[in-house]
Scaffold this motif. Structure first.
Motif, PDB file in Angstrom:
ATOM      1  N   ARG A 296       0.324  -1.357   0.041  1.00 13.41           N
ATOM      2  CA  ARG A 296      -0.167   0.230  -0.296  1.00 13.41           C
ATOM      3  C   ARG A 296       1.603   1.703  -0.403  1.00 13.41           C
ATOM      4  NH1 ARG A 296      -4.971  -0.588   4.267  1.00 13.41           N
ATOM      5  NH2 ARG A 296      -4.928  -2.701   2.318  1.00 13.41           N
ATOM      6  N   GLN A 297       0.587   2.153  -0.667  1.00 12.91           N
ATOM      7  CA  GLN A 297       1.379   3.346  -1.161  1.00 12.91           C
ATOM      8  C   GLN A 297       2.692   3.522  -1.096  1.00 12.91           C
ATOM      9  OE1 GLN A 297       0.222   4.870   3.488  1.00 12.91           O
ATOM     10  NE2 GLN A 297      -0.795   6.073   2.217  1.00 12.91           N
ATOM     11  N   MET A 298       2.936   2.365  -2.712  1.00 10.91           N
ATOM     12  CA  MET A 298       3.978   1.826  -2.685  1.00 10.91           C
ATOM     13  C   MET A 298       4.270   2.173  -3.931  1.00 10.91           C
ATOM     14  SD  MET A 298       5.479  -1.264  -0.784  1.00 10.91           S
ATOM     15  CE  MET A 298       5.162  -1.276   1.207  1.00 10.91           C
ATOM     16  N   GLU A 299       4.366   3.608  -5.093  1.00 13.15           N
ATOM     17  CA  GLU A 299       3.986   4.229  -5.924  1.00 13.15           C
ATOM     18  C   GLU A 299       4.844   3.292  -6.994  1.00 13.15           C
ATOM     19  OE1 GLU A 299       4.316   6.136  -4.099  1.00 13.15           O
ATOM     20  OE2 GLU A 299       2.215   7.123  -3.603  1.00 13.15           O
ATOM     21  N   LEU A 300       6.306   2.951  -6.230  1.00  8.29           N
ATOM     22  CA  LEU A 300       6.661   2.316  -7.181  1.00  8.29           C
ATOM     23  C   LEU A 300       7.131   0.961  -7.591  1.00  8.29           C
ATOM     24  CD1 LEU A 300      10.547   4.074  -5.861  1.00  8.29           C
ATOM     25  CD2 LEU A 300       9.113   5.442  -7.936  1.00  8.29           C
ATOM     26  N   SER A 301       5.715   0.300  -7.259  1.00 11.66           N
ATOM     27  CA  SER A 301       6.238  -0.561  -7.454  1.00 11.66           C
ATOM     28  C   SER A 301       4.803  -1.385  -8.978  1.00 11.66           C
ATOM     29  CB  SER A 301       4.828  -1.528  -6.226  1.00 11.66           C
ATOM     30  OG  SER A 301       3.398  -1.452  -5.916  1.00 11.66           O
ATOM     31  N   CYS A 314      10.606  -2.054  -4.665  1.00 12.26           N
ATOM     32  CA  CYS A 314      10.222  -0.384  -4.948  1.00 12.26           C
ATOM     33  C   CYS A 314      10.564   0.129  -4.208  1.00 12.26           C
ATOM     34  CB  CYS A 314       8.845  -1.207  -4.646  1.00 12.26           C
ATOM     35  SG  CYS A 314       8.212  -1.636  -3.234  1.00 12.26           S
ATOM     36  N   LEU A 315      12.148   0.290  -3.768  1.00  8.88           N
ATOM     37  CA  LEU A 315      13.023   1.530  -3.727  1.00  8.88           C
ATOM     38  C   LEU A 315      13.863   2.090  -3.907  1.00  8.88           C
ATOM     39  CD1 LEU A 315      14.807   0.463  -0.866  1.00  8.88           C
ATOM     40  CD2 LEU A 315      13.479  -1.363  -2.056  1.00  8.88           C
ATOM     41  N   ASN A 316      14.566   3.094  -3.494  1.00 10.95           N
ATOM     42  CA  ASN A 316      15.544   3.695  -3.923  1.00 10.95           C
ATOM     43  C   ASN A 316      16.720   3.043  -3.851  1.00 10.95           C
ATOM     44  OD1 ASN A 316      14.571   6.100  -5.451  1.00 10.95           O
ATOM     45  ND2 ASN A 316      13.688   7.107  -3.943  1.00 10.95           N
ATOM     46  N   ILE A 317      17.639   2.574  -3.874  1.00  6.44           N
ATOM     47  CA  ILE A 317      18.713   1.352  -3.750  1.00  6.44           C
ATOM     48  C   ILE A 317      19.350   2.289  -2.598  1.00  6.44           C
ATOM     49  CG2 ILE A 317      18.706   0.511  -5.543  1.00  6.44           C
ATOM     50  CD1 ILE A 317      21.003   2.166  -6.593  1.00  6.44           C
ATOM     51  N   MET A 344      20.355  -3.194 -10.361  1.00  7.32           N
ATOM     52  CA  MET A 344      18.355  -4.866 -10.326  1.00  7.32           C
ATOM     53  C   MET A 344      17.883  -3.851 -10.532  1.00  7.32           C
ATOM     54  SD  MET A 344      19.501  -6.707  -6.727  1.00  7.32           S
ATOM     55  CE  MET A 344      18.402  -7.207  -6.468  1.00  7.32           C
ATOM     56  N   VAL A 345      17.639  -2.294 -10.719  1.00  2.77           N
ATOM     57  CA  VAL A 345      17.027  -1.092 -10.744  1.00  2.77           C
ATOM     58  C   VAL A 345      17.498  -0.116 -12.414  1.00  2.77           C
ATOM     59  CG1 VAL A 345      15.947  -0.917  -8.540  1.00  2.77           C
ATOM     60  CG2 VAL A 345      17.916   0.425  -9.497  1.00  2.77           C
ATOM     61  N   THR A 346      17.508  -0.496 -13.005  1.00  4.78           N
ATOM     62  CA  THR A 346      17.996  -0.407 -14.331  1.00  4.78           C
ATOM     63  C   THR A 346      16.765   0.223 -15.239  1.00  4.78           C
ATOM     64  OG1 THR A 346      19.829  -0.912 -16.579  1.00  4.78           O
ATOM     65  CG2 THR A 346      17.790  -2.750 -15.628  1.00  4.78           C
ATOM     66  N   LYS A 347      17.049   1.016 -15.512  1.00  2.00           N
ATOM     67  CA  LYS A 347      16.505   2.125 -16.935  1.00  2.00           C
ATOM     68  C   LYS A 347      17.295   2.054 -17.767  1.00  2.00           C
ATOM     69  CE  LYS A 347      12.507   2.682 -13.154  1.00  2.00           C
ATOM     70  NZ  LYS A 347      13.781   1.948 -11.857  1.00  2.00           N
ATOM     71  N   SER A 353      18.806  -6.497 -15.114  1.00  2.13           N
ATOM     72  CA  SER A 353      18.201  -7.167 -14.601  1.00  2.13           C
ATOM     73  C   SER A 353      16.224  -6.308 -14.610  1.00  2.13           C
ATOM     74  CB  SER A 353      18.300  -8.006 -13.830  1.00  2.13           C
ATOM     75  OG  SER A 353      18.603  -7.827 -12.493  1.00  2.13           O
ATOM     76  N   VAL A 354      15.886  -7.091 -13.993  1.00  2.27           N
ATOM     77  CA  VAL A 354      14.228  -6.859 -13.840  1.00  2.27           C
ATOM     78  C   VAL A 354      13.634  -7.737 -13.196  1.00  2.27           C
ATOM     79  CG1 VAL A 354      12.109  -6.065 -14.712  1.00  2.27           C
ATOM     80  CG2 VAL A 354      14.013  -4.643 -15.722  1.00  2.27           C
TER      81      VAL A 354
END
Length: 476
Positions: A296-301, A314-317, A344-347, A353-354
């Motif tokens: 809940r309330q974890m927009e990055l997920s 779903c967090l900043n590293i 692990m959070v590549t864009k 990886s994702v």
């Protein structure tokens, strides 16, 4: 009678923790002795539940060292090779497709430490004890890893003379761990690369000792996940004692002190405190489950509209947002997984990886080990290297404990049954469907499970969502 001489009227207040008694009415009275004790116990219990969530990254990371040191003859700086299903099953949400290596360092004992990697398809990182990245050690992208020499410094350590030519990185904790994945498709190439990896103290750089490579002790059953009961606090006490207090955590140190955990002092809880902490661990973990599985309330997920798949990481590293530390986000990730890294959070398409995760099927029902499901993987999955689906037990968050010792299916698998258009149907359930035995992962009735779908070197079609992974559907 003079009203001022009338006896005081005690007041009982009904609350969510039961009755609280006061010598007068609530505003004008003192709490009775019994209420004072009740409120202190409740204070400690509430603190325990929240400290459980706060400490998850540290305690979970510490259990990696526990499994690591359980292997006879292991010392900090050795390489532990993790390859077989039983070995991988002892770590949170391991990928069963590729072998791992693991190394633990205590920089206060060793001083600055050198990590030397050969060129080749190696993906890895060093994390501190809070599981924040210290450095990536190569990315599983098209460059296939460039190798290099890294010098890892602990708190208050400075680069020594002679550090020229090293990639110098700093850790905010004295304990750090390094995880490497060997990604060559040829097992012999992986073994060759493993033999060229070096870990050694900088002080021994003129004549570095050979790096020892060991295998996990056969038959070991300890797991690298947060323990339940009073053991959680015993482990936390050790790490609090070993590590410097970080400025952001001083308020938490004050709350730990009321529970009997204080840097430089032994942890000896009495029977009442053990009872409070044991229940605090139970409710803390229950809150961790709700926090993790609901997000809940974890927009990055958010992954895509219309499906239950999400980004579990779903967090900043750094674990920091602009105005707060990501307490709930990091508790969600580190309850079910190990470590963070830039890869692990590549864009960036073609690099890193994702991870995709889910806990529900298309109908919104929790995934159940007694039921059978089908996952349709559309053709042209957006991964330059490969994709994999891995299934985990909810109880341990480790590889699913089935008698077949089978938890993973991937595009690397030569006997995977494919449809005419190149898509793949994967089946998860207690029984294999006829003709799709090679596409099947067995589950265990009576246990819940969850999957990760990983994309290695994800391509643009993932980032622009032109390719979306559909939900699990109940198999007919």
């Amino acid at each position: 009678m003079n009203p001022t001489l009338m006896p005081a009227q005690e007041q009982t207040v009904e609350t969510r923790i039961g009755k609280l008694e006061f010598t007068h009415d609530f505003a004008n009275g003192y709490p009775t002795n019994a209420t004072v004790e009740k409120l202190y116990d409740e204070r400690d219990f509430q603190r325990a539940t929240q400290l459980y969530l706060w400490a998850l990254p540290m305690v979970s990371a510490g259990e990696i060292e526990y499994v690591y040191m359980e292997t006879p003859g292991t010392a900090h700086g050795d390489i532990l090779s993790v390859e077989t299903f039983p070995d991988l099953s002892r770590f949170l949400t391991a990928n069963a497709t590729t072998p791992y290596t693991l190394t633990w360092l205590n920089l206060s004992k060793s001083g600055p430490y050198v990590i030397e990697l050969p060129p080749g398809p190696i993906a890895g990182f060093v994390d501190d004890l809070w599981q924040r990245p210290v450095t990536d050690l190569g990315l599983p992208g098209p460059d296939k890893g460039q190798g290099g020499k890294f010098l890892v410094l602990g708190p208050d350590q400075t680069a020594p003379q002679g550090a020229e030519g090293y990639i110098v990185v700093h850790s905010s904790t004295v304990n750090v761990f390094a995880i490497l994945r060997l990604l060559a498709t040829d097992p012999q190439q992986n073994q060759t690369m493993l033999g060229k990896i070096r870990f050694s103290p900088f002080s021994q750089r003129a004549n570095p000792p050979a790096t020892k490579v060991l295998r996990l002790q056969k038959g070991g059953r300890s797991l690298a996940n947060a323990p339940r009961g009073i053991a959680y606090w015993e482990k936390l006490s050790r790490w609090i004692d070993e590590e410097p207090v970080q400025e952001r955590d001083r308020m938490m140190m004050a709350m730990l002190r009321s529970l009997g955990i204080e840097k430089g002092k032994p942890f000896n809880p009495d029977a009442q405190m053990k009872k409070i902490l044991t229940e605090g661990t139970l409710i803390g973990e229950a809150m961790a489950k709700a926090n993790d599985f609901d997000k809940r309330q974890m927009e990055l997920s958010h992954y895509a509209d219309g499906v239950h798949w999400h980004f579990p990481l779903c967090l900043n590293i750094s674990q920091e947002s602009e105005s707060y530390t990501q307490l709930d986000e990091r508790a969600a990730w580190f309850y079910e997984a190990i470590a963070t890294s830039a890869g692990m959070v590549t864009k960036t398409p073609g690099v890193g990886s994702v991870y995709l995760g889910t806990y529900k099927d298309k109908d919104g029902d929790w995934l159940d080990g007694a039921k059978s499901y089908r996952l349709h993987v559309p053709p042209n999955a957006p991964a330059k290297q490969f994709w994999s689906l891995t299934v985990y037990d909810v109880s341990t968050r480790c590889l699913i404990d089935n008698k077949e010792e089978m938890a993973d299916r991937s595009s690397r698998q030569p006997d995977l049954v494919k449809n005419a258009d190149g898509s793949v149907d994967l089946y998860i359930g207690p029984k294999a469907p006829t003709g799709f035995e090679k596409n099947w992962i067995p589950t265990v009735p009576g246990k819940a499970w969850f999957p990760y779908f990983r994309l290695y070197a994800p391509t643009e079609e993932h980032f622009n969502r032109k390719w979306i992974l559909p939900d699990f559907e109940k198999a007919k």
